[in-house]
Structure formats: C-alpha cells, structure tokens
Design a protein around this motif. Sequence first.
Motif, short mmCIF file in Angstrom:
data_model
loop_
_atom_site.label_atom_id
_atom_site.label_comp_id
_atom_site.label_asym_id
_atom_site.label_seq_id
_atom_site.Cartn_x
_atom_site.Cartn_y
_atom_site.Cartn_z
N ALA A 218 0.81 -1.22 0.00
CA ALA A 218 0.00 0.00 0.00
C ALA A 218 0.85 1.27 0.00
CB ALA A 218 -0.95 0.00 1.20
N VAL A 219 2.11 1.20 0.42
CA VAL A 219 2.95 2.41 0.42
C VAL A 219 3.81 2.52 -0.83
CG1 VAL A 219 3.02 2.63 2.94
CG2 VAL A 219 4.86 1.43 1.75
N LEU A 220 3.65 1.57 -1.76
CA LEU A 220 4.39 1.64 -3.03
C LEU A 220 3.53 2.31 -4.11
CD1 LEU A 220 5.86 -2.00 -3.17
CD2 LEU A 220 7.01 0.08 -2.34
N ALA A 221 4.12 3.26 -4.85
CA ALA A 221 3.43 3.82 -6.01
C ALA A 221 3.25 2.71 -7.05
CB ALA A 221 4.25 4.97 -6.59
N ASP A 222 2.22 2.83 -7.88
CA ASP A 222 1.98 1.81 -8.91
C ASP A 222 3.21 1.63 -9.82
OD1 ASP A 222 -0.54 1.37 -7.96
OD2 ASP A 222 -1.54 2.65 -9.44
N GLU B 67 10.67 -2.51 -12.05
CA GLU B 67 9.59 -1.53 -12.14
C GLU B 67 8.23 -2.16 -11.85
OE1 GLU B 67 11.74 1.03 -15.70
OE2 GLU B 67 9.53 1.06 -15.52
N GLY B 68 7.40 -1.42 -11.14
CA GLY B 68 6.02 -1.84 -10.90
C GLY B 68 5.82 -2.42 -9.51
N LYS B 69 4.64 -2.16 -8.96
CA LYS B 69 4.32 -2.53 -7.58
C LYS B 69 4.41 -4.03 -7.32
CE LYS B 69 0.74 -0.34 -5.65
NZ LYS B 69 -0.57 -0.01 -5.06
N ASP B 70 3.90 -4.87 -8.24
CA ASP B 70 3.89 -6.31 -8.03
C ASP B 70 5.31 -6.86 -7.84
OD1 ASP B 70 1.20 -6.50 -8.18
OD2 ASP B 70 1.13 -7.27 -10.23
N VAL B 71 6.18 -6.50 -8.79
CA VAL B 71 7.55 -7.04 -8.80
C VAL B 71 8.34 -6.53 -7.60
CG1 VAL B 71 9.70 -7.13 -10.10
CG2 VAL B 71 7.52 -7.25 -11.32
N THR C 276 12.52 7.87 -2.36
CA THR C 276 11.85 9.08 -2.83
C THR C 276 10.35 8.88 -2.69
OG1 THR C 276 13.61 9.45 -4.46
CG2 THR C 276 11.56 10.67 -4.78
N LEU C 277 9.69 9.82 -1.98
CA LEU C 277 8.23 9.77 -1.84
C LEU C 277 7.58 10.65 -2.90
CD1 LEU C 277 7.93 10.16 2.05
CD2 LEU C 277 7.94 8.03 0.71
N ASN C 278 6.45 10.20 -3.44
CA ASN C 278 5.70 11.05 -4.38
C ASN C 278 4.73 11.96 -3.61
OD1 ASN C 278 3.47 9.53 -3.71
ND2 ASN C 278 3.39 8.38 -5.63
N ALA C 279 3.93 12.72 -4.36
CA ALA C 279 3.04 13.71 -3.72
C ALA C 279 2.02 13.05 -2.81
CB ALA C 279 2.34 14.54 -4.80
N GLY D 214 2.74 10.58 -0.87
CA GLY D 214 3.46 9.98 0.26
C GLY D 214 3.81 8.52 0.03
N ARG D 215 3.68 8.06 -1.23
CA ARG D 215 4.06 6.67 -1.54
C ARG D 215 5.47 6.64 -2.14
NH1 ARG D 215 -1.50 6.53 -2.70
NH2 ARG D 215 -2.57 5.05 -1.33
N ILE D 216 6.11 5.46 -2.05
CA ILE D 216 7.47 5.33 -2.55
C ILE D 216 7.45 5.26 -4.08
CG2 ILE D 216 9.51 3.85 -2.61
CD1 ILE D 216 8.78 2.89 0.20
N SER D 217 8.08 6.24 -4.73
CA SER D 217 8.18 6.22 -6.19
C SER D 217 9.52 5.66 -6.65
CB SER D 217 7.97 7.63 -6.76
OG SER D 217 8.93 8.52 -6.23
N ASN D 218 10.53 5.77 -5.80
CA ASN D 218 11.85 5.20 -6.13
C ASN D 218 12.54 4.74 -4.86
OD1 ASN D 218 13.87 4.96 -8.55
ND2 ASN D 218 15.10 5.60 -6.81
N LEU D 219 13.17 3.57 -4.94
CA LEU D 219 13.93 3.02 -3.81
C LEU D 219 15.20 2.41 -4.36
CD1 LEU D 219 14.40 1.90 -0.93
CD2 LEU D 219 12.80 0.06 -1.45
#
Lengths: 136, 136
Positions: free
Chosen positions: B26-30, B44-48, B95-98, B100-105
């Motif tokens: 839930a805290v990962l960006a799509d 790349e992508g939430k599932d992987v 990096t959090l997006n607007a 508050g989810r993780i867009s890059n780790l």
Amino acid sequence: MSPEPQLFLDHWHRIVARRDLDALRAVLADDVRLGAPPYWAKLEGKDVVCHLLGIVIHTIEDFTYRREWCNGAELALEFTGHVKGQDLQGIDLITLNAEGRISNLDVLMRPVNTVIALREVVAPQMAAFLAQKQQG
Amino acid sequence: MSPEPQLFLDHWHRIVARRDLDALRAVLADDVRLGAPPYWAKLEGKDVVCHLLGIVIHTIEDFTYRREWCNGAELALEFTGHVKGQDLQGIDLITLNAEGRISNLDVLMRPVNTVIALREVVAPQMAAFLAQKQQG
C-alpha cells in the motif's frame, strides 16, 4: 543543517573536485576508519585511508555528487560515476568528530559488477602501498 | 523534518518490523522503481518490487535500522543485518511522491560477499515469480 557541517561540505566538494590529496588528508582524523564496499573489516588510520581515497578519486570517472543529507555530525552524500565504462551509484556515510574532521567513512555502492571492477583496479595498488609501508 | 516524511517513517518501521506485505504494498506507487544492489537495471512496478522486498525482508536476519536522514521527500535509512551469518550494512534511498508513496527506492549494501550471498537466495525466487507472472 548546522553551519559546521555545511562548511565541511563546501570544503569537501572543493577537495574532491580538485583531487587535492593534501587538503583531503587534513580533514581526516588521525584514527579515521573507513568501511570500503568490497570488505567488512575497516581500514584504519589517516595514511591508509588517504591513500585509498586518492586511488578511488582517480579511478572513478565522471564522479558527481547527487543528493545530500545532513543530521548533525552525520552526513550522507550520494554520488554517481563510471568504472571501466560501467555505471556506479554510491553513498558516503560520514561521521565528523568534534574538530570537524572525518572520524568514520562508510562507502556503499551498487551494482556488484562495478564494485568488483573498482576492486580490480584499487586492490593491487593498495597491496603495493601496504607492503611498502610495512617495509618502511 | 516535515511532518509527512516523519509519518511515513513511523509507518515504514511498523511495516518492516511486522513484515506486513499488504501494508508494504500500500505504500508503493503503482510505477515504483527499485535499484537493487546486484544489478544496474531497475525493477519496475508494484507487483515485482513488493515481491522482491518481501523475499529480502524474510532473508536478511537481525534486520535493524540505524541512522536516518530526511530531506523533504528524500529519505536515507541505514540498516544492518546478516545473510547466512555474514555481516551486512546497507542503505535505503527512498523518494516519496506527492501522495506519500514510494516512487523510487535504491538499495546499496556492503560488503560484496554478503550482497552475493543475498543474491544467491533471492535471484532464484524472483526468477520463479517472474516466470509465473509471465505465464499468468
């Protein structure tokens, strides 16, 4: 960010940009410890750490600092570069002592292949330095 | 530190402590991107990314967060642990997006031997997951 770490950072960036090994030596504590990417055991002492950082500065191409974080005397400095044409992302985790000198520096890098390429360049030079130091 | 990253951090620590994969997801960006220690190319992508982090959370023993840095939406979280008894020091650059989810780790670790030990555990499980995902 308190003024002192910002002063250190300004100074550190000049040192790395100019590859100024005398100035680099001056910002290392006598008993500085360095955690290098390939090994768990830390390198200790100004002579050894300064020599290693000098080799690394001259080996990584396109060395560029990116994001920076500062929390009191604890700094985290992200960088990118290349080794033998391979991409590199790394971070310097720096602890400053009361005199503003580096007392600990841990260097983490990815990916593994680039770390191994860097080790192939650095390890023989460090081995030669340590052998010479032991004889001297 | 602004309130939002501190809220994220509190939440993140609970997720990791409880190995709560639903909350992690839930805290990962799509379109989250992850730079893993062994490879340069990003996943790349939430599932992987969620699947990989789930494997890693269950593989690293004694996983403990240490120093933390926050600069706006950019976080740096140092951790230590063990893989097959070998010491590990790492850092999560988040990096959090607007929202508050993780867009890059990006995850950087040392030393090399431990990263390779981790890869030996994780890579076959990820390969099986990716093959299954492709078939599905």
